[in-house]
Design a protein around this motif. Structure first.
Motif, mmCIF file in Angstrom:
data_model
loop_
_atom_site.group_PDB
_atom_site.id
_atom_site.type_symbol
_atom_site.label_atom_id
_atom_site.label_comp_id
_atom_site.label_asym_id
_atom_site.label_seq_id
_atom_site.Cartn_x
_atom_site.Cartn_y
_atom_site.Cartn_z
ATOM 1 N N LEU A 299 0.813 -1.147 0.057
ATOM 2 C CA LEU A 299 0.038 -0.034 -0.093
ATOM 3 C C LEU A 299 0.828 1.241 0.261
ATOM 4 O O LEU A 299 0.639 2.174 -0.807
ATOM 5 C CB LEU A 299 -1.055 -0.027 1.158
ATOM 6 N N ASP A 300 1.809 1.540 0.744
ATOM 7 C CA ASP A 300 2.883 2.457 0.932
ATOM 8 C C ASP A 300 3.229 2.617 -0.533
ATOM 9 O O ASP A 300 3.629 3.881 -1.112
ATOM 10 C CB ASP A 300 3.791 2.183 1.785
ATOM 11 N N ILE A 301 3.781 1.570 -1.145
ATOM 12 C CA ILE A 301 4.419 1.765 -2.543
ATOM 13 C C ILE A 301 3.685 2.305 -3.588
ATOM 14 O O ILE A 301 3.706 3.012 -4.357
ATOM 15 C CB ILE A 301 4.977 0.360 -2.790
ATOM 16 N N THR A 302 2.256 1.609 -3.467
ATOM 17 C CA THR A 302 1.430 2.154 -4.505
ATOM 18 C C THR A 302 1.096 3.568 -4.309
ATOM 19 O O THR A 302 0.754 4.405 -5.294
ATOM 20 C CB THR A 302 -0.044 1.255 -4.429
ATOM 21 N N LEU A 303 0.719 4.028 -2.947
ATOM 22 C CA LEU A 303 0.443 5.280 -2.707
ATOM 23 C C LEU A 303 1.654 6.340 -3.088
ATOM 24 O O LEU A 303 1.367 7.460 -3.740
ATOM 25 C CB LEU A 303 0.192 5.584 -1.351
ATOM 26 N N ALA A 304 2.867 5.857 -2.812
ATOM 27 C CA ALA A 304 4.132 6.875 -3.201
ATOM 28 C C ALA A 304 4.210 6.658 -4.796
ATOM 29 O O ALA A 304 4.250 7.894 -5.320
ATOM 30 C CB ALA A 304 5.292 6.112 -2.707
ATOM 31 N N ARG A 305 3.679 5.812 -5.444
ATOM 32 C CA ARG A 305 3.801 6.162 -6.953
ATOM 33 C C ARG A 305 2.713 6.865 -7.428
ATOM 34 O O ARG A 305 2.844 7.503 -8.473
ATOM 35 C CB ARG A 305 3.602 4.447 -7.455
ATOM 36 N N GLN A 306 1.559 7.121 -6.747
ATOM 37 C CA GLN A 306 0.758 7.964 -6.934
ATOM 38 C C GLN A 306 0.940 9.388 -6.404
ATOM 39 O O GLN A 306 0.193 10.345 -6.461
ATOM 40 C CB GLN A 306 -0.752 7.446 -6.388
ATOM 41 N N GLY A 307 2.177 9.579 -5.939
ATOM 42 C CA GLY A 307 2.619 10.770 -5.173
ATOM 43 C C GLY A 307 2.006 11.318 -4.017
ATOM 44 O O GLY A 307 1.628 12.394 -3.301
ATOM 45 N N ALA A 308 1.385 10.278 -3.076
ATOM 46 C CA ALA A 308 0.622 10.223 -2.078
ATOM 47 C C ALA A 308 1.154 9.397 -0.860
ATOM 48 O O ALA A 308 2.181 8.589 -1.072
ATOM 49 C CB ALA A 308 -0.679 9.876 -2.260
ATOM 50 N N SER A 309 0.712 9.647 0.487
ATOM 51 C CA SER A 309 1.068 8.798 1.555
ATOM 52 C C SER A 309 0.075 8.915 2.442
ATOM 53 O O SER A 309 -0.764 9.820 2.721
ATOM 54 C CB SER A 309 2.460 9.417 2.309
ATOM 55 N N THR A 310 -0.091 7.876 3.499
ATOM 56 C CA THR A 310 -1.089 7.908 4.352
ATOM 57 C C THR A 310 -0.581 8.910 5.391
ATOM 58 O O THR A 310 -1.504 9.258 6.561
ATOM 59 C CB THR A 310 -1.181 6.461 5.141
ATOM 60 N N ASP A 311 0.727 9.295 5.520
ATOM 61 C CA ASP A 311 1.211 10.412 6.585
ATOM 62 C C ASP A 311 1.066 11.675 5.947
ATOM 63 O O ASP A 311 1.651 11.726 4.764
ATOM 64 C CB ASP A 311 2.474 10.206 6.814
ATOM 65 N N PRO A 312 0.270 12.862 6.328
ATOM 66 C CA PRO A 312 0.280 13.944 5.648
ATOM 67 C C PRO A 312 1.313 14.866 5.658
ATOM 68 O O PRO A 312 1.640 15.470 4.626
ATOM 69 C CB PRO A 312 -0.734 14.745 6.507
ATOM 70 N N ARG A 313 2.362 14.661 6.321
ATOM 71 C CA ARG A 313 3.486 15.303 6.563
ATOM 72 C C ARG A 313 4.428 14.793 5.104
ATOM 73 O O ARG A 313 4.888 15.457 4.595
ATOM 74 C CB ARG A 313 4.239 15.198 7.724
ATOM 75 N N GLU A 314 4.373 13.524 5.353
ATOM 76 C CA GLU A 314 5.112 12.628 3.878
ATOM 77 C C GLU A 314 4.574 13.091 2.751
ATOM 78 O O GLU A 314 5.230 13.438 1.675
ATOM 79 C CB GLU A 314 5.206 11.487 4.079
ATOM 80 N N GLY A 315 3.217 13.089 2.633
ATOM 81 C CA GLY A 315 2.538 13.418 1.520
ATOM 82 C C GLY A 315 2.881 15.138 1.015
ATOM 83 O O GLY A 315 3.250 15.046 -0.193
ATOM 84 N N ALA A 316 2.973 15.947 1.713
ATOM 85 C CA ALA A 316 3.457 17.279 1.542
ATOM 86 C C ALA A 316 4.719 17.218 0.929
ATOM 87 O O ALA A 316 4.927 18.049 -0.157
ATOM 88 C CB ALA A 316 3.290 18.029 2.545
ATOM 89 N N LEU A 317 5.639 16.581 1.501
ATOM 90 C CA LEU A 317 7.006 16.512 0.885
ATOM 91 C C LEU A 317 6.924 15.729 -0.378
ATOM 92 O O LEU A 317 7.974 16.357 -1.367
ATOM 93 C CB LEU A 317 7.951 15.784 1.998
#
Length: 175
Positions: free
Chosen positions: A96-114
Motif C-alpha cells: 500500500l505504501d508503495i502504491t500510494l508513493a507511486r501516486q505521489g501520496a502517503s497515509t502520513d500528511p507530512r510525508e504527502g506534502a514532501l
C-alpha cells in the motif's frame, strides 16, 4: 529496446575505465546502468558523486524510497520504478505504501506534502512558492530536509532519463 551498449572496463574511455575498475574491485561487478553510463566519463563521475552524496541525506530510507517512487512514476522509467519498489520493500514499506508513493501520496500528511513538492520540483519547479516552503516548515521539515529533496529529485531524474535514453529496461523476473 537497448539503444546504448554496456561497456566493459577495457572498452571504456580512460576515466570511465578507472571508475569501472574501482567499482568492480569494491563490489565484484558494475551494474548495467553504470556500465552503460561509462560511455560518458563526465556523466559517470557525476552520477557516482551525486549518488554518494545523497546517501548522506537526513531522510529515513523508507521516506527516501517513497520520494524516489513518486518521481520515477512521473518520469516513466520502469527500471528505476522496479529498483525503488524493491528497495522500498527492503526498507519495510508495505505494498500500500508503495502504491500510494507511486501516486505521489502517503497515509502520513507530512510525508504527502514532501512527496508532492518533490514531484513539483521535477515537473514544474518554477511553481514552488514561499507558501509551499512555509507549509513544509510548518509540518516540521527542516531546511536541510527540504534542500535534500532537491538532491534526491536530481539523482532520480538523472538515472531515469539516462535509462530511458539508453533503452534500459527491467529484466523479466523468473516465474
Amino acid at each position: 529496446m537497448r539503444r546504448l551498449d554496456r561497456l566493459a572496463p577495457e572498452q571504456a574511455p580512460e576515466k570511465s575505465k578507472e571508475l569501472l575498475e574501482g567499482i568492480v574491485g569494491r563490489h565484484g561487478g558494475a551494474g548495467d546502468m553504470v556500465s552503460t553510463m561509462a560511455h560518458s566519463p563526465a556523466l559517470l563521475q557525476g552520477y557516482l558523486d551525486l549518488n554518494r552524496a545523497t546517501k548522506r541525506v537526513t531522510l529515513p530510507r523508507a521516506l527516501s524510497e517513497k520520494l524516489s517512487l513518486a518521481v520515477q512514476e512521473w518520469i516513466g522509467c520502469a527500471l528505476c520504478r522496479q529498483a525503488h519498489a524493491d528497495a522500498a520493500r527492503a526498507a519495510g514499506l508495505s505494498e500500500l505504501d508503495i502504491t500510494l508513493a507511486r501516486q505521489g501520496a502517503s497515509t502520513d500528511p507530512r510525508e504527502g506534502a514532501l512527496i508532492a513538492v518533490a514531484v513539483r520540483l521535477l515537473a514544474e519547479p518554477a511553481s514552488i512558492t514561499d507558501a509551499d516552503v512555509a507549509e513544509l516548515r510548518d509540518l516540521g521539515w527542516s531546511d536541510r530536509v527540504i534542500a535534500d529533496v532537491v538532491g534526491l529529485v536530481t539523482l532520480n531524474f538523472m538515472t531515469g532519463a539516462f535509462n530511458l535514453l539508453a533503452g534500459l529496461e527491467p529484466q523479466a523476473k523468473a516465474a
